[in-house]
Design a protein around this motif. Structure first.
Motif, PDB file in Angstrom:
ATOM      1  N   ALA A  94     -37.655 -26.134  84.067  1.00 33.13           N
ATOM      2  CA  ALA A  94     -38.620 -25.406  83.249  1.00 33.13           C
ATOM      3  C   ALA A  94     -38.054 -24.039  82.914  1.00 33.13           C
ATOM      4  O   ALA A  94     -37.212 -23.495  83.627  1.00 33.13           O
ATOM      5  CB  ALA A  94     -39.956 -25.264  83.973  1.00 33.13           C
ATOM      6  N   THR A  95     -38.522 -23.471  81.832  1.00 37.56           N
ATOM      7  CA  THR A  95     -38.145 -22.123  81.433  1.00 37.56           C
ATOM      8  C   THR A  95     -39.213 -21.138  81.882  1.00 37.56           C
ATOM      9  O   THR A  95     -40.323 -21.517  82.276  1.00 37.56           O
ATOM     10  CB  THR A  95     -37.989 -22.027  79.913  1.00 37.56           C
ATOM     11  N   THR A  96     -38.889 -19.852  81.796  1.00 36.20           N
ATOM     12  CA  THR A  96     -39.888 -18.845  82.153  1.00 36.20           C
ATOM     13  C   THR A  96     -41.043 -18.852  81.147  1.00 36.20           C
ATOM     14  O   THR A  96     -42.168 -18.481  81.497  1.00 36.20           O
ATOM     15  CB  THR A  96     -39.249 -17.449  82.208  1.00 36.20           C
ATOM     16  N   THR A  97     -40.783 -19.265  79.925  1.00 32.87           N
ATOM     17  CA  THR A  97     -41.865 -19.393  78.945  1.00 32.87           C
ATOM     18  C   THR A  97     -42.835 -20.491  79.357  1.00 32.87           C
ATOM     19  O   THR A  97     -44.074 -20.320  79.296  1.00 32.87           O
ATOM     20  CB  THR A  97     -41.299 -19.696  77.548  1.00 32.87           C
ATOM     21  N   GLN A  98     -42.292 -21.640  79.782  1.00 33.05           N
ATOM     22  CA  GLN A  98     -43.158 -22.721  80.253  1.00 33.05           C
ATOM     23  C   GLN A  98     -43.946 -22.293  81.482  1.00 33.05           C
ATOM     24  O   GLN A  98     -45.123 -22.647  81.636  1.00 33.05           O
ATOM     25  CB  GLN A  98     -42.315 -23.966  80.553  1.00 33.05           C
ATOM     26  N   LEU A  99     -43.312 -21.530  82.357  1.00 35.71           N
ATOM     27  CA  LEU A  99     -44.013 -21.046  83.547  1.00 35.71           C
ATOM     28  C   LEU A  99     -45.144 -20.101  83.152  1.00 35.71           C
ATOM     29  O   LEU A  99     -46.255 -20.194  83.691  1.00 35.71           O
ATOM     30  CB  LEU A  99     -43.035 -20.349  84.489  1.00 35.71           C
ATOM     31  N   ALA A 100     -44.879 -19.188  82.228  1.00 41.88           N
ATOM     32  CA  ALA A 100     -45.913 -18.268  81.777  1.00 41.88           C
ATOM     33  C   ALA A 100     -47.097 -19.030  81.188  1.00 41.88           C
ATOM     34  O   ALA A 100     -48.263 -18.698  81.455  1.00 41.88           O
ATOM     35  CB  ALA A 100     -45.343 -17.295  80.748  1.00 41.88           C
ATOM     36  N   ASN A 101     -46.805 -20.067  80.398  1.00 38.25           N
ATOM     37  CA  ASN A 101     -47.881 -20.851  79.803  1.00 38.25           C
ATOM     38  C   ASN A 101     -48.670 -21.610  80.870  1.00 38.25           C
ATOM     39  O   ASN A 101     -49.890 -21.771  80.769  1.00 38.25           O
ATOM     40  CB  ASN A 101     -47.314 -21.820  78.771  1.00 38.25           C
ATOM     41  N   LEU A 109     -41.224 -11.352  88.141  1.00 39.40           N
ATOM     42  CA  LEU A 109     -39.883 -10.926  87.742  1.00 39.40           C
ATOM     43  C   LEU A 109     -38.793 -11.805  88.340  1.00 39.40           C
ATOM     44  O   LEU A 109     -37.689 -11.883  87.788  1.00 39.40           O
ATOM     45  CB  LEU A 109     -39.659  -9.460  88.134  1.00 39.40           C
ATOM     46  N   ASP A 110     -39.067 -12.454  89.467  1.00 41.16           N
ATOM     47  CA  ASP A 110     -38.086 -13.350  90.072  1.00 41.16           C
ATOM     48  C   ASP A 110     -38.323 -14.802  89.653  1.00 41.16           C
ATOM     49  O   ASP A 110     -37.940 -15.731  90.370  1.00 41.16           O
ATOM     50  CB  ASP A 110     -38.087 -13.225  91.592  1.00 41.16           C
ATOM     51  N   GLY A 161     -46.690 -18.704  94.747  1.00 36.71           N
ATOM     52  CA  GLY A 161     -47.339 -17.437  94.463  1.00 36.71           C
ATOM     53  C   GLY A 161     -48.639 -17.264  95.216  1.00 36.71           C
ATOM     54  O   GLY A 161     -49.066 -16.136  95.495  1.00 36.71           O
ATOM     55  N   GLU A 162     -49.278 -18.384  95.577  1.00 37.27           N
ATOM     56  CA  GLU A 162     -50.553 -18.326  96.293  1.00 37.27           C
ATOM     57  C   GLU A 162     -50.377 -18.276  97.805  1.00 37.27           C
ATOM     58  O   GLU A 162     -51.127 -17.584  98.502  1.00 37.27           O
ATOM     59  CB  GLU A 162     -51.398 -19.548  95.920  1.00 37.27           C
ATOM     60  N   VAL A 163     -49.396 -19.023  98.322  1.00 37.16           N
ATOM     61  CA  VAL A 163     -49.264 -19.151  99.779  1.00 37.16           C
ATOM     62  C   VAL A 163     -48.024 -18.469 100.329  1.00 37.16           C
ATOM     63  O   VAL A 163     -47.861 -18.360 101.535  1.00 37.16           O
ATOM     64  CB  VAL A 163     -49.251 -20.642 100.194  1.00 37.16           C
ATOM     65  N   GLY A 164     -47.147 -18.000  99.451  1.00 39.63           N
ATOM     66  CA  GLY A 164     -45.913 -17.388  99.896  1.00 39.63           C
ATOM     67  C   GLY A 164     -44.763 -18.380  99.882  1.00 39.63           C
ATOM     68  O   GLY A 164     -44.960 -19.583 100.037  1.00 39.63           O
ATOM     69  N   VAL A 165     -43.568 -17.858  99.690  1.00 35.68           N
ATOM     70  CA  VAL A 165     -42.380 -18.697  99.621  1.00 35.68           C
ATOM     71  C   VAL A 165     -41.781 -18.827 101.011  1.00 35.68           C
ATOM     72  O   VAL A 165     -41.476 -17.829 101.657  1.00 35.68           O
ATOM     73  CB  VAL A 165     -41.332 -18.100  98.662  1.00 35.68           C
TER      74      VAL A 165
END
Length: 222
Positions: A94-101, A109-110, A161-165
């Motif tokens: 996936a791209t960062t654009t797909q992730l944003a959507n 930023l990471d 992002g919700e539970v931590g990496v």
């Protein structure tokens, strides 16, 4: 902390200082190469500057030698990070654009690093049992599979992002069924449930039609 490729101005303050004060700078790169940038004095010998280009990531040593009034030797260690990765630098479904959507907001930023990591997780923990059409780089060529894989890795990044990496997946997947195949990894005291994986990840994989992606029987460690 500077990144590789950054141009910075190294600075040294000398006190006491006068017209007899001089300064030189020796820069030792992480690979052992030594460079001597041009040093410029100001303020009657009390301020010295030099341009330094951090060409590679790692630990750099800046060694100032002051002569005349205020004579001294000073060393400074600088930790330089790698230049931020772009999508062209990593393998990602996936791209960062797909992730944003998918997130309905600006990605972190990471995001590039997280998408790459989620892609590695998908490859190692799920796709060992999958057969699908790929190009020379091992990337899926079917649009339906591409979209599902993108949804899967975006779901995983959102989950992190919700539970931590996790610093690492301490135990492999247990008991997830996708299609007609049950993926069961690990054994004994080291077992872990699917808590490391986003629910949307397995749903995305399960949504792929059988004529696009075929699951084969697989059981074993990662």
């Amino acid at each position: 902390m500077p990144d590789a490729g950054d141009l910075v101005t190294a600075r040294l303050a000398v006190d006491p200082a006068d017209v007899t004060t001089g300064a030189t700078l020796v820069v030792t790169r992480p690979d052992g190469v030594v460079v001597t940038p041009v040093v410029t004095g100001a303020d009657g010998g009390s301020t010295w500057t030099a341009p330094v280009i951090y060409t590679v990531a790692g630990i750099w040593r800046l060694s100032w030698t002051v002569t005349g009034t205020g004579a001294s030797v000073e060393h400074e260690l600088v930790s330089v990070g790698p230049a931020p990765a772009t999508m062209a630098d990593v393998r990602s479904y996936a791209t960062t654009t797909q992730l944003a959507n998918a997130l309905h907001k600006a990605p972190p930023l990471d995001a590039v690093e997280l998408l790459e990591r989620a892609t590695r997780l998908l490859d190692s923990d799920f796709l060992k049992a999958a057969v699908y059409d790929v190009d020379d780089d091992g990337m899926p060529t079917d649009a339906v599979v591409q979209a599902a894989f993108a949804d899967a890795v975006c779901s995983q990044v959102e989950f992190w992002g919700e539970v931590g990496v996790e610093t690492d997946v301490s135990g492999p997947l247990q008991g997830v069924v996708i299609g007609s195949v049950q993926l069961q990894y690990g054994a004994g005291a080291n077992r872990s449930g699917p808590d490391y994986y986003a629910p949307g990840l397995t749903r995305a994989l399960a949504s792929i039609p059988g004529d696009k992606l075929r699951w084969i029987a697989y059981s074993g460690g990662c």
